[in-house]
Design an enzyme around this catalytic site. Structure first.
Site, PDB file in Angstrom:
ATOM      1  N   SER A   1       0.803  -1.224  -0.009  1.00  0.00           N
ATOM      2  CA  SER A   1      -0.090   0.086   0.185  1.00  0.00           C
ATOM      3  C   SER A   1       0.986   1.244  -0.016  1.00  0.00           C
ATOM      4  O   SER A   1       2.138   1.204   0.259  1.00  0.00           O
ATOM      5  CB  SER A   1      -0.937   0.101   1.220  1.00  0.00           C
ATOM      6  OG  SER A   1      -0.344  -0.090   2.378  1.00  0.00           O
ATOM      7  N   CYS A   2       0.349   2.274  -0.189  1.00  0.00           N
ATOM      8  CA  CYS A   2       0.914   3.699  -0.143  1.00  0.00           C
ATOM      9  C   CYS A   2       2.055   3.755   0.973  1.00  0.00           C
ATOM     10  O   CYS A   2       1.592   3.671   2.094  1.00  0.00           O
ATOM     11  CB  CYS A   2      -0.020   4.664  -0.331  1.00  0.00           C
ATOM     12  SG  CYS A   2       0.835   6.458  -0.410  1.00  0.00           S
ATOM     13  N   PRO A   3       3.351   3.971   0.800  1.00  0.00           N
ATOM     14  CA  PRO A   3       3.828   4.611  -0.469  1.00  0.00           C
ATOM     15  C   PRO A   3       4.535   3.562  -1.135  1.00  0.00           C
ATOM     16  O   PRO A   3       5.360   3.639  -2.034  1.00  0.00           O
ATOM     17  CB  PRO A   3       4.583   5.587  -0.082  1.00  0.00           C
ATOM     18  CG  PRO A   3       5.346   4.881   1.222  1.00  0.00           C
ATOM     19  CD  PRO A   3       4.208   4.223   1.899  1.00  0.00           C
TER      20      PRO A   3
ATOM     21  N   ASP B   1      -3.228  -1.646  -4.732  1.00  0.00           N
ATOM     22  CA  ASP B   1      -3.745  -0.593  -3.884  1.00  0.00           C
ATOM     23  C   ASP B   1      -4.484   0.516  -4.721  1.00  0.00           C
ATOM     24  O   ASP B   1      -4.089   1.103  -5.533  1.00  0.00           O
ATOM     25  CB  ASP B   1      -2.805  -0.129  -2.996  1.00  0.00           C
ATOM     26  CG  ASP B   1      -3.123   1.299  -2.082  1.00  0.00           C
ATOM     27  OD1 ASP B   1      -4.095   1.072  -1.689  1.00  0.00           O
ATOM     28  OD2 ASP B   1      -2.378   2.064  -1.998  1.00  0.00           O
TER      29      ASP B   1
END
Length: 84
Positions: free
Chosen positions: A21-23, A48
């Protein structure tokens, strides 16, 4: 580019950032873009949903061209052309 055009792209580099997921997807793209030459295309695989917004914004910030995205069975395939 249309989804059909994107499906026919032969990427010079494929980055698999699925499951992060981010980042994560942005960091993977940042690392991998250095491995291709200007004018070449990179395909980023992601799962994501935030990547749909994050990667185009990153391309704009870094001067690379976001070509588009194809969603395939929950996975995202995002295409970037290295510009410099």
């Amino acid at each position: 580019m249309t989804p059909e055009e994107l499906k026919n792209i032969k990427a010079d580099k494929v980055v698999d950032a699925r499951g992060t997921s981010c980042p994560g997807p942005i960091l993977a793209a940042k690392k991998a873009i250095a491995e291709i030459q200007p004018g070449q295309i990179m395909e980023v695989l992601a799962s994501d949903a935030g990547t749909k917004k994050d990667l185009p914004a990153w391309c704009k910030k870094t001067g690379n061209e976001f070509l588009g995205m194809v969603e395939d069975a929950g996975d995202l395939k995002l295409y970037i052309k290295r510009m410099k």
